[in-house]
Structures are given as structure tokens and as C-alpha cells.
Design an enzyme around this catalytic site. Structure first.
Site, PDB file in Angstrom:
ATOM      1  CG  ASN A   1      -7.855 -10.131  14.036  1.00  0.00           C
ATOM      2  OD1 ASN A   1      -7.325 -11.117  14.548  1.00  0.00           O
ATOM      3  ND2 ASN A   1      -9.073  -9.724  14.348  1.00  0.00           N
TER       4      ASN A   1
ATOM      5  CB  CYS B   1      -9.917 -13.277  18.043  1.00  0.00           C
ATOM      6  SG  CYS B   1     -10.279 -13.022  16.304  1.00  0.00           S
TER       7      CYS B   1
ATOM      8  CG  HIS C   1      -7.127 -10.307  19.570  1.00  0.00           C
ATOM      9  ND1 HIS C   1      -6.467 -11.092  18.638  1.00  0.00           N
ATOM     10  CD2 HIS C   1      -8.287  -9.927  18.974  1.00  0.00           C
ATOM     11  CE1 HIS C   1      -7.204 -11.175  17.542  1.00  0.00           C
ATOM     12  NE2 HIS C   1      -8.306 -10.466  17.722  1.00  0.00           N
TER      13      HIS C   1
HETATM   14  O1  UT7 Z   1     -11.021 -10.082  16.804  1.00  0.00           O
HETATM   15  C1  UT7 Z   1     -12.169  -9.293  16.713  1.00  0.00           C
HETATM   16  C2  UT7 Z   1     -12.366  -9.045  15.239  1.00  0.00           C
HETATM   17  N1  UT7 Z   1     -12.912  -7.830  14.805  1.00  0.00           N
HETATM   18  C3  UT7 Z   1     -12.668  -6.581  15.281  1.00  0.00           C
HETATM   19  O2  UT7 Z   1     -12.022  -6.343  16.255  1.00  0.00           O
HETATM   20  C4  UT7 Z   1     -13.272  -5.465  14.489  1.00  0.00           C
HETATM   21  C5  UT7 Z   1     -13.842  -4.369  15.346  1.00  0.00           C
HETATM   22  N2  UT7 Z   1     -14.342  -3.276  14.520  1.00  0.00           N
HETATM   23  C6  UT7 Z   1     -13.500  -2.429  13.889  1.00  0.00           C
HETATM   24  O3  UT7 Z   1     -12.286  -2.564  13.997  1.00  0.00           O
HETATM   25  C7  UT7 Z   1     -14.101  -1.296  13.088  1.00  0.00           C
HETATM   26  O4  UT7 Z   1     -15.484  -1.266  13.292  1.00  0.00           O
HETATM   27  C8  UT7 Z   1     -13.809  -1.436  11.564  1.00  0.00           C
HETATM   28  C9  UT7 Z   1     -12.337  -1.163  11.317  1.00  0.00           C
HETATM   29  C10 UT7 Z   1     -14.198  -2.812  11.070  1.00  0.00           C
HETATM   30  C11 UT7 Z   1     -14.605  -0.411  10.777  1.00  0.00           C
HETATM   31  O5  UT7 Z   1     -14.330   0.904  11.238  1.00  0.00           O
HETATM   32  P1  UT7 Z   1     -15.514   1.908  11.519  1.00  0.00           P
HETATM   33  O6  UT7 Z   1     -14.896   3.182  11.933  1.00  0.00           O
HETATM   34  O7  UT7 Z   1     -16.462   1.238  12.473  1.00  0.00           O
HETATM   35  O8  UT7 Z   1     -16.145   2.095  10.083  1.00  0.00           O
HETATM   36  P2  UT7 Z   1     -17.620   1.799   9.582  1.00  0.00           P
HETATM   37  O9  UT7 Z   1     -17.895   0.334   9.559  1.00  0.00           O
HETATM   38  O10 UT7 Z   1     -18.581   2.676  10.331  1.00  0.00           O
HETATM   39  O11 UT7 Z   1     -17.559   2.303   8.105  1.00  0.00           O
HETATM   40  C12 UT7 Z   1     -17.370   3.695   7.807  1.00  0.00           C
HETATM   41  C13 UT7 Z   1     -17.342   3.853   6.294  1.00  0.00           C
HETATM   42  C14 UT7 Z   1     -18.508   3.168   5.587  1.00  0.00           C
HETATM   43  O12 UT7 Z   1     -18.910   4.012   4.525  1.00  0.00           O
HETATM   44  P3  UT7 Z   1     -20.244   4.885   4.639  1.00  0.00           P
HETATM   45  O13 UT7 Z   1     -21.335   3.890   4.866  1.00  0.00           O
HETATM   46  O14 UT7 Z   1     -20.021   5.790   5.809  1.00  0.00           O
HETATM   47  O15 UT7 Z   1     -20.290   5.561   3.312  1.00  0.00           O
HETATM   48  C15 UT7 Z   1     -17.888   1.920   5.030  1.00  0.00           C
HETATM   49  O16 UT7 Z   1     -18.557   1.458   3.865  1.00  0.00           O
HETATM   50  O17 UT7 Z   1     -16.166   3.260   5.773  1.00  0.00           O
HETATM   51  C16 UT7 Z   1     -16.513   2.376   4.692  1.00  0.00           C
HETATM   52  N3  UT7 Z   1     -15.543   1.300   4.642  1.00  0.00           N
HETATM   53  C17 UT7 Z   1     -14.390   1.362   3.944  1.00  0.00           C
HETATM   54  N4  UT7 Z   1     -13.863   2.331   3.189  1.00  0.00           N
HETATM   55  C18 UT7 Z   1     -12.657   2.095   2.630  1.00  0.00           C
HETATM   56  C19 UT7 Z   1     -15.608   0.094   5.244  1.00  0.00           C
HETATM   57  N5  UT7 Z   1     -14.507  -0.626   4.961  1.00  0.00           N
HETATM   58  C20 UT7 Z   1     -13.743   0.139   4.154  1.00  0.00           C
HETATM   59  C21 UT7 Z   1     -12.491  -0.043   3.544  1.00  0.00           C
HETATM   60  N6  UT7 Z   1     -11.988   0.950   2.785  1.00  0.00           N
HETATM   61  N7  UT7 Z   1     -11.770  -1.174   3.688  1.00  0.00           N
END
Ligand code: UT7
Length: 319
Positions: free
Chosen positions: A276, A113, A246
Site C-alpha cells: 500500500n 490514501c 487504491h
Molecule cells: O488504505 C487503507 C489502509 N488500510 C487497510 O486497507 C487495511 C484494512 N485491513 C486489512 O487489510 C486487514 O484487517 C489486515 C490485513 C490489516 C489484517 O487482517 P485480518 O484478517 O483482519 O487479521 P487480524 O487483524 O484479525 O489478525 C488476525 C491474527 C491476529 O492474531 P490472533 O490475535 O488471532 O492470535 C494477529 O495478531 O493475525 C495476527 N497478525 C499477524 N500474524 C502474522 C497480525 N499481523 C500479522 C502478521 N503476521 N504480519
């Protein structure tokens, strides 16, 4: 040594749009979850048979037209991509042939990225030194092909697209400076670990990510490398007319802008409509804001990116 300057921009998005509602019907997710965690509402996905070099070609042609530059003038092509058409030749060489460019150098840059920031920085050095006269710098990705579409933690985040710029020598800035960084000890938090060996795919061919680790690192390093660019050139956040970041997550973009003291209305965001698009995201956002007239000559622009590697970097420039 003189400076280099961007004199034209272009971009291209594949026709097909996949909305959060479309994804709701395929995997256990919701529009509300995706929008509240990321700001993403929709993403574009390339058609079967549409390759990175095809997206790059369309964006490059638009940038060349905007710059008034033909194939006979371009002597440097750099393509930033994580999704090359093939292992080799480079996508830049394939693009060179599609454009009918016969002279100069062509190569790919792989910084995921941060790829466009790396590629623009390299082009800046090669053009400002006087070694090359007219560079085409492209960020192009079909990231959708690296995704496991059953993995809701990753497939909702990414999309396909391409953006391009033409860079020429200039006596005035232009690009003031670029600041590139990498820390390979974080390679495990964002990767596609698989590769081709002996006719087979070895390892996992799909994107794996520790979202929270990437999020924390992104907010920290984007602040550091933006500050570095401002301090290096004697500017502050208040001097920046447009932050062109980005486009991974609206929460990361807003946190970075807040830390730099750049008001939200001075931040170019496309993440809601594009998701993204990895190396394509910065030039896509740039082209949008140039074409709709927000970015005007004489304004100060901060571009920044972070991605797999981990890699990160910034470019500060006068438009
Ligand atoms: O270019 C660089 C590329 N990547 C990035 O910049 C990504 C950086 N990270 C992020 O943007 C965030 O960490 C995410 C958007 C990927 C995730 O958000 P988060 O607030 O960190 O959520 P999390 O991973 O802590 O997940 C929270 C909950 C989990 O459920 P439990 O374990 O609390 O029951 C996940 O399983 O949300 C669940 N979850 C979803 N639920 C519905 C994860 N993905 C999804 C989804 N829909 N698509």
C-alpha cells in the site's frame, strides 16, 4: 464548462525491495500470512535521504515526457502526500522548484490514501473551468517512515512510491465526474496521532490502525462511491473497461470489483509488488497499465480510493 483529460502518466519506485521473506527474518510473521490476508509479496522502500519530492520529481518527469509537456507549460501543481518533506513549504512548492517551473499555483492535498483521488478531482475542476491550462497531479509517499518496523500488524502492509499525471482541458470527456467523501468521526481507526510542538514530537509518531474496522468501512464505502459515479453518468459496472483501485489489500479490491460486477481480469492490481503506497497507489497502477498497453484510448476507467480521515472517493473517466 468543458472537460479535463489526462494526457500523460509517469511513476517511480525506489530501488530497494523488501520481500515478505526479508520481513520473516526481522519480525514474527510469515509470507503465507501476509499473502493470504493481503495479497502483498513485496514493497519498495526509499533510500536514506530520498525524499517525497525526489520520488515525485522522477514520476513527474516521466509524466511530462509522456505528455510532451515542458516546465514552461505547467501552471498548476498538486501533490497528494501524507509524508511531506517538511512541515512547510509544501512538497508541491519544493517539487515546483526542482522541476524549474516558475509560474502558476502549487499546493499539497492531505487525504491520506484517497489523496490522489482528491487531488485529481480538484485539478479537474480547476482545469475544466478554464482557470488553468496544464496541471501536474502527483501522489507521492515515503510511508515507510511512518511505520513502527516492530509492529507486524502494520509494517508489512505499506511501501513507498510516486505516480503522476498531466491534466489538460478537453472538449470531450475526459473526466466525467468525481465523488469525494469524508467522515472524521472515524479518525481514530487509522492515524498517525503524533505532531511536532515546541521542538518535540507530541504523541505517537507511528501509524496505528484498527485493521478490521478499516477493512469493513473500505468495502462498504468503495462500493457506494463507485456506484454513485456510475449512476451519476448513466453507466453500469458492465461498461467499465478498467477498475484502477487504491491498492491496500487484494481482498478489498476483489470484494469491490465483485460488487460492481467487474471481472477480475478488468482490475488493475499492483498490490502484490508495491504494498500500500497510500496516495501514490492509484497513479502507480494507472501508469503501469497505460505503459504496458492494457489501457487504450476510448476506454472507460473507474478510479477509487479510501484512507485515513476516513476519506474516500471515485473518479470516472474516458481514456
Ligand atoms: O488504505 C487503507 C489502509 N488500510 C487497510 O486497507 C487495511 C484494512 N485491513 C486489512 O487489510 C486487514 O484487517 C489486515 C490485513 C490489516 C489484517 O487482517 P485480518 O484478517 O483482519 O487479521 P487480524 O487483524 O484479525 O489478525 C488476525 C491474527 C491476529 O492474531 P490472533 O490475535 O488471532 O492470535 C494477529 O495478531 O493475525 C495476527 N497478525 C499477524 N500474524 C502474522 C497480525 N499481523 C500479522 C502478521 N503476521 N504480519
Amino acid at each position: 464548462m468543458g472537460y479535463s483529460k489526462i494526457i500523460g502518466t509517469g511513476s517511480y519506485l525506489p530501488e530497494k525491495i523488501v520481500t515478505n521473506r526479508d520481513l520473516e527474518s526481522r519480525i514474527e510473521t510469515s509470507d503465507e500470512w501476509i499473502v493470504s490476508r493481503t495479497g502483498i509479496e513485496a514493497r519498495h522502500v526509499a533510500a536514506d535521504g530520498e525524499l517525497t519530492s525526489d520520488l515525485a520529481l522522477a514520476a513527474a518527469q516521466r509524466a511530462m515526457q509522456a505528455a510532451g509537456v515542458g516546465p514552461a507549460e505547467i501552471d498548476l501543481i498538486i501533490v497528494a502526500t501524507t509524508t511531506p518533506d517538511m512541515v512547510f513549504p509544501s512538497t508541491a512548492c519544493l517539487l515546483q522548484a526542482k522541476l524549474g517551473v516558475k509560474q502558476g499555483a502549487a499546493f499539497d492535498v492531505q487525504a491520506v490514501c484517497t489523496g490522489f483521488i482528491y487531488a485529481l478531482s480538484i485539478a479537474d475542476k480547476m482545469v475544466a473551468s478554464g482557470s488553468y491550462r496544464c496541471a501536474l497531479v502527483v501522489g507521492a509517499e515515503v510511508f515507510s517512515r511512518l511505520l513502527d518496523w516492530n509492529d507486524r500488524r502494520t509494517c508489512v502492509l505499506f511501501g513507498d512510491g510516486a505516480g503522476a499525471v498531466i491534466v489538460k482541458p478537453s472538449e470531450e470527456p475526459g473526466i466525467y465526474s468525481s465523488h469525494l467523501h469524508a467522515d472524521g468521526s472515524y479518525s481514530h481507526i487509522l492515524r498517525v496521532g503524533g505532531g511536532i510542538a515546541e521542538g518535540r514530537i507530541r504523541g505517537n509518531p507511528y501509524l496505528e490502525m484498527d485493521g478490521q474496522a478499516v477493512f469493513k468501512l473500505a468495502v462498504r464505502v468503495l462500493d457506494e462511491c463507485s456506484r454513485e459515479a456510475l449512476e451519476h453518468n448513466g453507466f453500469t459496472g458492465a461498461d467499465v473497461d478498467w477498475l484502477v483501485p487504491h491498492q491496500a489489500n487484494l481482498r478489498i479490491i476483489n470484494a469491490t470489483a465483485d460488487k460492481m460486477g467487474i471481472p477480475r481480469e478488468r482490475v488493475v492490481t499492483t498490490v502484490a509488488r508495491h504494498g500500500n503506497t497510500s496516495a501514490a497507489s492509484v497513479p502507480l497502477a494507472l501508469d503501469g497499465a497505460v505503459r504496458d498497453g492494457r489501457i487504450q484510448p476510448g476506454q472507460l476507467l473507474m478510479m477509487e480510493g479510501v484512507g485515513g480521515g476516513m476519506t474516500w472517493g471515485s473518479v470516472l473517466l474516458r481514456w
